[in-house]
Design an enzyme around this catalytic site. Sequence first.
Site, PDB file in Angstrom:
ATOM      1  N   HIS A  20       0.907  -1.171  -0.010  1.00 13.55           N
ATOM      2  CA  HIS A  20       0.012  -0.044   0.117  1.00 13.55           C
ATOM      3  C   HIS A  20       0.931   1.141   0.068  1.00 13.55           C
ATOM      4  CE1 HIS A  20       0.336  -0.065   4.460  1.00 13.55           C
ATOM      5  NE2 HIS A  20       0.290   1.320   4.385  1.00 13.55           N
ATOM      6  N   ASP A  50       0.423  -7.594   1.781  1.00  9.10           N
ATOM      7  CA  ASP A  50       0.833  -6.068   1.751  1.00  9.10           C
ATOM      8  C   ASP A  50       2.167  -6.056   1.682  1.00  9.10           C
ATOM      9  OD1 ASP A  50       0.252  -3.506   1.775  1.00  9.10           O
ATOM     10  OD2 ASP A  50      -0.028  -3.427   4.021  1.00  9.10           O
ATOM     11  N   SER A 124       4.457   2.716   7.884  1.00 12.43           N
ATOM     12  CA  SER A 124       4.219   1.480   7.086  1.00 12.43           C
ATOM     13  C   SER A 124       5.172   1.190   6.231  1.00 12.43           C
ATOM     14  CB  SER A 124       2.896   1.842   6.057  1.00 12.43           C
ATOM     15  OG  SER A 124       1.738   2.028   6.895  1.00 12.43           O
TER      16      SER A 124
END
Length: 283
Positions: A20, A50, A124
């Site tokens: 992402h 992911d 992230s």
Amino acid sequence: RGMGSGFIISADGYVLTNHHVVDGAAEVKVKLADKREFTAKVIGSDAQYDVALLKVEGKDLPVLPIGDSNRLKAGQWVVAIGSPFGLDHSVTAGIVSAVGRSTSAEQRYVPFIQTDVAINQGNSGGPLLDVSGQVVGINSQIFSASGGYMGISFAIPIDLAMSAVEQIRATGKVSRGSLGVSVGTVTSEMVQGFGLPDSRGALVNEVVADSAARKAGLEAGDVIRSVNGVAIANASELPPRIGALPPGSKVTLEVLREGRSRSFTATLAELEEDARRPAASSA
């Protein structure tokens, strides 16, 4: 424009981050702690796990050692490094709250590491490290009512991520095994009504036609108790256990049917692309 974190896994420039973080990007820049900046090529990524693998042109780059996420236990100390809100190379610490967490049906193949490490926007893709400085996870998600950190964060186990890296480098994509069942929770009422020893296992709600499960002889109402000798405590544990195995693998399933233990052998199919984001738990 977007921002995230990542880490180098090989001295020749392979970089690991979240899918992402780079999804939809026309150009990806990688900036190191020593202020060097590279334009990265996206080698491949996988939305379900992911995970994204990038490549920058460099040599003798600083590499983080890879640890063993399978050995993590609740209560162990871990450290996260990332760029929350653009604050480069911030370090936060905490403990592992739980392992094997399922956060959603959309990512049912990821047994997340839950921690209380402070993670915010920009973290992230950054590494989660054990006390030896080895990577045990990739920071990926938070649970929040406010949009900020509230004490619950989730990381992708590094063993799962590195398995995805190997497949991406070899074939450009990630393949997962498929049993072809929809599963649910074994309730206390079922334990009493069906004469089960306890509520452990995954209840088979549906068997897909012409699937590996159907060919092996599984039926709706069966309770899958273990896969290749590894116990299945609840329904959420079955999809990541099956998905981590390559298509064509043979698996031995311990099943309770009408209160009696039986063993089945199934040859896993490949999970189809359009089946990777179902509304219900399946394997």
